[in-house]
Scaffold this motif. Structure first.
Motif, mmCIF file in Angstrom:
data_model
loop_
_atom_site.group_PDB
_atom_site.id
_atom_site.type_symbol
_atom_site.label_atom_id
_atom_site.label_comp_id
_atom_site.label_asym_id
_atom_site.label_seq_id
_atom_site.Cartn_x
_atom_site.Cartn_y
_atom_site.Cartn_z
ATOM 1 N N ALA A 16 -14.742 -74.322 -68.264
ATOM 2 C CA ALA A 16 -15.571 -75.176 -69.118
ATOM 3 C C ALA A 16 -16.726 -74.360 -69.688
ATOM 4 N N MET A 17 -17.094 -74.682 -70.942
ATOM 5 C CA MET A 17 -18.178 -73.964 -71.609
ATOM 6 C C MET A 17 -19.245 -74.970 -72.019
ATOM 7 N N MET B 79 -28.744 -71.964 -74.610
ATOM 8 C CA MET B 79 -27.505 -71.220 -74.430
ATOM 9 C C MET B 79 -26.418 -71.940 -75.215
ATOM 10 N N ASP B 80 -25.615 -71.186 -75.931
ATOM 11 C CA ASP B 80 -24.593 -71.800 -76.779
ATOM 12 C C ASP B 80 -23.206 -71.382 -76.315
ATOM 13 N N GLY B 81 -22.398 -72.335 -75.876
ATOM 14 C CA GLY B 81 -21.012 -72.062 -75.495
ATOM 15 C C GLY B 81 -20.891 -71.043 -74.391
ATOM 16 N N PRO C 208 -24.819 -85.697 -71.519
ATOM 17 C CA PRO C 208 -25.132 -84.927 -72.731
ATOM 18 C C PRO C 208 -26.247 -85.568 -73.549
ATOM 19 N N GLN C 209 -26.922 -84.716 -74.318
ATOM 20 C CA GLN C 209 -27.945 -85.118 -75.295
ATOM 21 C C GLN C 209 -29.135 -85.837 -74.665
ATOM 22 N N LEU C 210 -29.400 -85.608 -73.393
ATOM 23 C CA LEU C 210 -30.558 -86.178 -72.718
ATOM 24 C C LEU C 210 -31.257 -85.092 -71.908
ATOM 25 N N TRP C 211 -32.583 -85.087 -71.961
ATOM 26 C CA TRP C 211 -33.317 -84.164 -71.107
ATOM 27 C C TRP C 211 -33.292 -84.707 -69.679
ATOM 28 N N THR D 274 -23.624 -79.262 -75.950
ATOM 29 C CA THR D 274 -22.185 -79.234 -76.252
ATOM 30 C C THR D 274 -21.405 -79.001 -74.972
ATOM 31 N N VAL D 275 -20.209 -79.566 -74.920
ATOM 32 C CA VAL D 275 -19.329 -79.403 -73.760
ATOM 33 C C VAL D 275 -17.923 -79.116 -74.267
ATOM 34 N N GLN D 276 -17.350 -77.999 -73.829
ATOM 35 C CA GLN D 276 -15.940 -77.696 -74.072
ATOM 36 C C GLN D 276 -15.233 -77.735 -72.729
ATOM 37 N N GLU D 277 -14.379 -78.707 -72.554
ATOM 38 C CA GLU D 277 -13.739 -78.907 -71.266
ATOM 39 C C GLU D 277 -12.797 -77.748 -70.931
ATOM 40 N N THR D 278 -12.473 -77.643 -69.640
ATOM 41 C CA THR D 278 -11.496 -76.653 -69.185
ATOM 42 C C THR D 278 -10.177 -76.870 -69.915
ATOM 43 N N ALA D 279 -9.573 -75.793 -70.399
ATOM 44 C CA ALA D 279 -8.325 -75.904 -71.149
ATOM 45 C C ALA D 279 -7.373 -74.789 -70.737
#
Length: 280
Positions: A138-139, A182-184, A207-210, A227-232
Protein backbone atom coordinates in the motif's frame (compact mmCIF):
# COMPACT_ATOMS: atom_id res chain seq x y z
CA UNK A 1 50.69 -23.92 -26.88
CA UNK A 2 47.41 -25.10 -25.32
CA UNK A 3 46.85 -27.03 -22.11
CA UNK A 4 46.15 -30.16 -24.14
CA UNK A 5 49.56 -29.93 -25.78
CA UNK A 6 51.15 -29.91 -22.33
CA UNK A 7 49.76 -33.40 -21.81
CA UNK A 8 52.04 -34.54 -24.66
CA UNK A 9 55.03 -32.49 -23.51
CA UNK A 10 58.27 -34.23 -22.39
CA UNK A 11 58.20 -32.32 -19.08
CA UNK A 12 54.88 -33.82 -18.09
CA UNK A 13 56.06 -37.26 -19.21
CA UNK A 14 59.10 -36.81 -16.96
CA UNK A 15 56.88 -36.14 -13.95
CA UNK A 16 54.68 -39.12 -14.75
CA UNK A 17 57.70 -41.37 -15.24
CA UNK A 18 59.13 -40.15 -11.95
CA UNK A 19 55.85 -40.94 -10.26
CA UNK A 20 55.87 -44.44 -11.72
CA UNK A 21 59.42 -44.99 -10.47
CA UNK A 22 58.51 -43.91 -6.96
CA UNK A 23 55.34 -45.99 -7.17
CA UNK A 24 57.37 -49.05 -8.18
CA UNK A 25 59.81 -48.42 -5.35
CA UNK A 26 56.93 -48.22 -2.89
CA UNK A 27 55.56 -51.55 -4.14
CA UNK A 28 58.95 -53.24 -3.76
CA UNK A 29 59.47 -51.67 -0.34
CA UNK A 30 56.06 -51.72 1.39
CA UNK A 31 55.92 -49.40 4.47
CA UNK A 32 54.62 -51.85 7.04
CA UNK A 33 50.89 -52.41 6.99
CA UNK A 34 50.04 -49.18 5.16
CA UNK A 35 47.96 -49.54 1.98
CA UNK A 36 49.79 -48.91 -1.31
CA UNK A 37 49.89 -45.29 -2.46
CA UNK A 38 48.93 -43.96 -5.86
CA UNK A 39 51.66 -41.47 -6.63
CA UNK A 40 50.68 -40.73 -10.23
CA UNK A 41 49.03 -37.39 -10.89
CA UNK A 42 46.83 -38.13 -13.90
CA UNK A 43 46.14 -34.88 -15.74
CA UNK A 44 43.30 -35.66 -18.14
CA UNK A 45 41.99 -33.78 -21.14
CA UNK A 46 38.78 -33.12 -19.19
CA UNK A 47 40.82 -31.41 -16.48
CA UNK A 48 42.75 -29.48 -19.13
CA UNK A 49 39.50 -28.24 -20.66
CA UNK A 50 38.18 -27.24 -17.24
CA UNK A 51 41.28 -25.20 -16.40
CA UNK A 52 41.34 -23.56 -19.83
CA UNK A 53 37.63 -22.71 -19.68
CA UNK A 54 37.96 -21.25 -16.18
CA UNK A 55 40.94 -19.11 -17.24
CA UNK A 56 39.15 -17.90 -20.37
CA UNK A 57 36.01 -17.04 -18.39
CA UNK A 58 38.07 -15.04 -15.90
CA UNK A 59 40.37 -13.21 -18.32
CA UNK A 60 38.45 -13.18 -21.60
CA UNK A 61 41.23 -14.99 -23.51
CA UNK A 62 42.94 -18.38 -23.57
CA UNK A 63 46.10 -18.84 -21.48
CA UNK A 64 49.54 -18.33 -22.95
CA UNK A 65 52.08 -21.18 -22.95
CA UNK A 66 53.64 -19.94 -19.71
CA UNK A 67 50.25 -19.44 -18.09
CA UNK A 68 49.15 -22.91 -19.20
CA UNK A 69 52.23 -24.45 -17.58
CA UNK A 70 51.47 -22.47 -14.42
CA UNK A 71 47.91 -23.78 -14.40
CA UNK A 72 49.14 -27.36 -14.74
CA UNK A 73 51.68 -26.86 -11.95
CA UNK A 74 49.04 -25.33 -9.64
CA UNK A 75 46.76 -28.26 -10.38
CA UNK A 76 49.54 -30.73 -9.60
CA UNK A 77 50.40 -28.95 -6.32
CA UNK A 78 46.76 -28.92 -5.24
CA UNK A 79 46.23 -32.58 -6.15
CA UNK A 80 49.40 -33.67 -4.38
CA UNK A 81 48.60 -31.69 -1.23
CA UNK A 82 45.03 -33.00 -1.10
CA UNK A 83 46.30 -36.57 -1.38
CA UNK A 84 48.86 -36.03 1.36
CA UNK A 85 46.25 -34.40 3.60
CA UNK A 86 43.89 -37.35 3.10
CA UNK A 87 46.72 -39.78 3.82
CA UNK A 88 47.43 -37.97 7.08
CA UNK A 89 43.73 -37.97 7.94
CA UNK A 90 43.54 -34.18 8.08
CA UNK A 91 40.01 -34.33 6.69
CA UNK A 92 38.77 -36.20 9.76
CA UNK A 93 36.88 -34.14 12.31
CA UNK A 94 37.34 -30.87 10.40
CA UNK A 95 34.11 -28.87 10.66
CA UNK A 96 34.88 -26.74 7.60
CA UNK A 97 35.48 -29.78 5.39
CA UNK A 98 32.38 -31.53 6.74
CA UNK A 99 30.24 -28.47 6.06
CA UNK A 100 31.70 -28.14 2.58
CA UNK A 101 30.94 -31.78 1.78
CA UNK A 102 27.41 -31.39 3.10
CA UNK A 103 26.91 -28.29 0.95
CA UNK A 104 28.12 -30.11 -2.15
CA UNK A 105 25.77 -33.04 -1.48
CA UNK A 106 22.85 -30.65 -1.02
CA UNK A 107 23.80 -28.95 -4.27
CA UNK A 108 23.81 -32.30 -6.10
CA UNK A 109 20.41 -33.13 -4.61
CA UNK A 110 18.76 -29.90 -5.74
CA UNK A 111 20.69 -29.15 -8.95
CA UNK A 112 18.05 -30.61 -11.34
CA UNK A 113 15.57 -27.94 -10.24
CA UNK A 114 17.60 -25.24 -12.02
CA UNK A 115 16.75 -26.77 -15.40
CA UNK A 116 13.08 -27.44 -14.70
CA UNK A 117 10.46 -25.40 -16.57
CA UNK A 118 6.86 -25.71 -15.39
CA UNK A 119 3.87 -25.42 -17.69
CA UNK A 120 1.71 -22.32 -17.51
CA UNK A 121 -0.90 -23.98 -15.31
CA UNK A 122 1.66 -25.04 -12.74
CA UNK A 123 3.30 -21.61 -12.67
CA UNK A 124 -0.09 -19.91 -12.38
CA UNK A 125 -1.04 -22.15 -9.45
CA UNK A 126 2.24 -21.34 -7.69
CA UNK A 127 1.67 -17.62 -8.28
CA UNK A 128 -1.87 -17.77 -6.93
CA UNK A 129 -0.69 -19.61 -3.79
CA UNK A 130 1.99 -16.97 -3.17
CA UNK A 131 0.28 -13.85 -4.51
CA UNK A 132 1.09 -11.80 -1.39
CA UNK A 133 4.80 -12.28 -2.07
CA UNK A 134 4.55 -10.29 -5.30
CA UNK A 135 1.92 -7.73 -4.29
CA UNK A 136 2.81 -4.07 -4.37
CA UNK A 137 2.58 -2.63 -0.84
CA UNK A 138 0.00 0.00 0.00
CA UNK A 139 1.16 3.54 -0.80
CA UNK A 140 0.14 6.62 1.16
CA UNK A 141 0.27 10.32 0.55
CA UNK A 142 0.06 12.30 3.77
CA UNK A 143 0.92 15.56 5.49
CA UNK A 144 2.41 15.66 8.97
CA UNK A 145 3.23 18.16 11.69
CA UNK A 146 5.69 17.38 14.46
CA UNK A 147 4.27 18.51 17.79
CA UNK A 148 6.32 20.31 20.42
CA UNK A 149 7.63 17.88 23.01
CA UNK A 150 5.78 19.58 25.87
CA UNK A 151 2.49 20.16 24.02
CA UNK A 152 -0.51 19.28 26.17
CA UNK A 153 -3.95 18.11 25.02
CA UNK A 154 -5.33 21.63 24.79
CA UNK A 155 -2.45 22.85 22.63
CA UNK A 156 -2.73 19.79 20.38
CA UNK A 157 -6.46 20.41 19.89
CA UNK A 158 -5.73 24.03 18.98
CA UNK A 159 -3.13 22.99 16.39
CA UNK A 160 -5.47 20.41 14.94
CA UNK A 161 -8.24 23.02 14.62
CA UNK A 162 -5.87 25.46 12.93
CA UNK A 163 -4.77 22.82 10.42
CA UNK A 164 -8.37 21.86 9.74
CA UNK A 165 -9.10 25.51 8.91
CA UNK A 166 -6.30 25.54 6.30
CA UNK A 167 -3.17 26.55 8.22
CA UNK A 168 0.08 25.76 6.38
CA UNK A 169 1.54 22.58 7.98
CA UNK A 170 5.07 23.91 7.47
CA UNK A 171 4.27 26.96 9.60
CA UNK A 172 2.91 25.24 12.70
CA UNK A 173 4.28 22.76 15.16
CA UNK A 174 7.93 22.11 15.96
CA UNK A 175 10.64 22.90 13.43
CA UNK A 176 12.03 19.73 11.84
CA UNK A 177 14.02 18.54 8.85
CA UNK A 178 11.19 16.13 7.98
CA UNK A 179 9.20 17.14 4.87
CA UNK A 180 5.71 18.41 5.69
CA UNK A 181 4.14 16.03 3.17
CA UNK A 182 4.85 12.66 1.55
CA UNK A 183 3.38 11.70 -1.80
CA UNK A 184 2.76 8.05 -2.74
CA UNK A 185 5.17 6.52 -0.23
CA UNK A 186 5.07 2.72 0.36
CA UNK A 187 4.21 1.76 3.93
CA UNK A 188 7.54 -0.11 4.44
CA UNK A 189 9.41 3.04 3.36
CA UNK A 190 7.37 5.11 5.81
CA UNK A 191 8.38 2.68 8.54
CA UNK A 192 12.05 3.11 7.64
CA UNK A 193 11.85 6.93 7.72
CA UNK A 194 9.68 7.43 10.79
CA UNK A 195 10.27 4.23 12.75
CA UNK A 196 8.48 0.95 13.24
CA UNK A 197 4.71 1.14 13.67
CA UNK A 198 4.28 4.65 12.25
CA UNK A 199 3.36 3.52 8.73
CA UNK A 200 0.77 1.03 9.93
CA UNK A 201 -0.74 3.66 12.27
CA UNK A 202 -0.98 6.22 9.47
CA UNK A 203 -2.55 3.63 7.13
CA UNK A 204 -5.34 3.13 9.68
CA UNK A 205 -6.26 6.85 9.86
CA UNK A 206 -9.35 8.25 8.12
CA UNK A 207 -8.52 10.15 4.91
CA UNK A 208 -8.70 13.93 4.51
CA UNK A 209 -8.82 14.57 8.28
CA UNK A 210 -6.12 15.80 10.61
CA UNK A 211 -5.73 13.02 13.16
CA UNK A 212 -3.42 11.96 15.91
CA UNK A 213 -1.17 12.30 17.69
CA UNK A 214 0.73 9.44 16.06
CA UNK A 215 4.08 8.57 17.65
CA UNK A 216 7.22 8.10 15.56
CA UNK A 217 10.90 7.90 16.33
CA UNK A 218 10.99 11.71 16.26
CA UNK A 219 8.06 12.38 18.59
CA UNK A 220 4.34 12.92 18.21
CA UNK A 221 2.70 14.00 14.96
CA UNK A 222 -0.60 15.24 13.67
CA UNK A 223 -1.23 13.51 10.34
CA UNK A 224 -3.68 13.87 7.48
CA UNK A 225 -3.90 11.04 4.97
CA UNK A 226 -4.36 12.58 1.52
CA UNK A 227 -4.13 9.65 -0.92
CA UNK A 228 -4.31 5.89 -0.52
CA UNK A 229 -3.28 3.27 -3.09
CA UNK A 230 -4.31 -0.12 -1.81
CA UNK A 231 -2.12 -3.22 -1.98
CA UNK A 232 -2.28 -4.66 -5.50
CA UNK A 233 -0.97 -7.88 -7.03
CA UNK A 234 0.69 -7.43 -10.44
CA UNK A 235 -0.22 -9.52 -13.47
CA UNK A 236 1.70 -12.77 -13.69
CA UNK A 237 3.32 -11.84 -17.01
CA UNK A 238 4.94 -8.76 -15.46
CA UNK A 239 6.70 -10.83 -12.78
CA UNK A 240 7.03 -14.16 -14.61
CA UNK A 241 10.84 -14.37 -14.32
CA UNK A 242 10.71 -13.75 -10.57
CA UNK A 243 7.89 -16.26 -10.08
CA UNK A 244 9.79 -18.86 -12.13
CA UNK A 245 12.93 -18.34 -10.05
CA UNK A 246 10.93 -18.71 -6.84
CA UNK A 247 9.20 -21.85 -8.18
CA UNK A 248 12.56 -23.42 -8.99
CA UNK A 249 13.86 -22.47 -5.55
CA UNK A 250 10.84 -24.18 -4.00
CA UNK A 251 11.42 -27.30 -6.11
CA UNK A 252 15.09 -27.32 -5.05
CA UNK A 253 14.04 -27.13 -1.40
CA UNK A 254 11.65 -30.06 -1.85
CA UNK A 255 14.29 -32.12 -3.68
CA UNK A 256 16.82 -31.46 -0.93
CA UNK A 257 14.31 -32.43 1.76
CA UNK A 258 13.31 -35.62 -0.09
CA UNK A 259 16.94 -36.59 -0.63
CA UNK A 260 17.79 -35.93 3.02
CA UNK A 261 14.84 -37.99 4.25
CA UNK A 262 15.72 -40.87 1.93
CA UNK A 263 19.36 -40.72 2.94
CA UNK A 264 18.59 -40.87 6.65
CA UNK A 265 16.36 -43.90 6.12
CA UNK A 266 19.46 -45.80 5.00
CA UNK A 267 21.13 -45.32 8.37
CA UNK A 268 20.43 -46.25 11.95
CA UNK A 269 21.01 -43.70 14.70
CA UNK A 270 22.76 -45.18 17.72
CA UNK A 271 22.39 -42.76 20.64
CA UNK A 272 24.70 -42.96 23.67
CA UNK A 273 23.11 -44.45 26.75
CA UNK A 274 20.30 -46.19 24.86
CA UNK A 275 19.93 -49.92 24.55
CA UNK A 276 17.93 -49.94 21.35
CA UNK A 277 18.70 -48.55 17.94
CA UNK A 278 16.71 -45.70 16.53
CA UNK A 279 16.35 -44.39 13.02
CA UNK A 280 16.85 -40.63 12.53
Amino acid sequence: MTIKSIIRSPLLHFFILGGLVFGLYALMNPPGAQPPRDDVLRFSETEADRLADAFTAAWGRPPTEAEARGLVRDWAVEEAMVREALTLGLDQGDAIIRNRLRTKMEFLAEAPAAAMTPDDETLRAFYDDNRDRYARPAMLGFAQVLLPEDADAEEIDALRAALAQGADPSGVGQATMLPPSMDGMPVPAIERVFGGGFGAAVAALPPQLWSGPVTSGYGRHLVMVQTVQETAAPALDTVRDRVLADWRSEQARKMRAAYTDGLLRRYTLDLPGEDGEERP
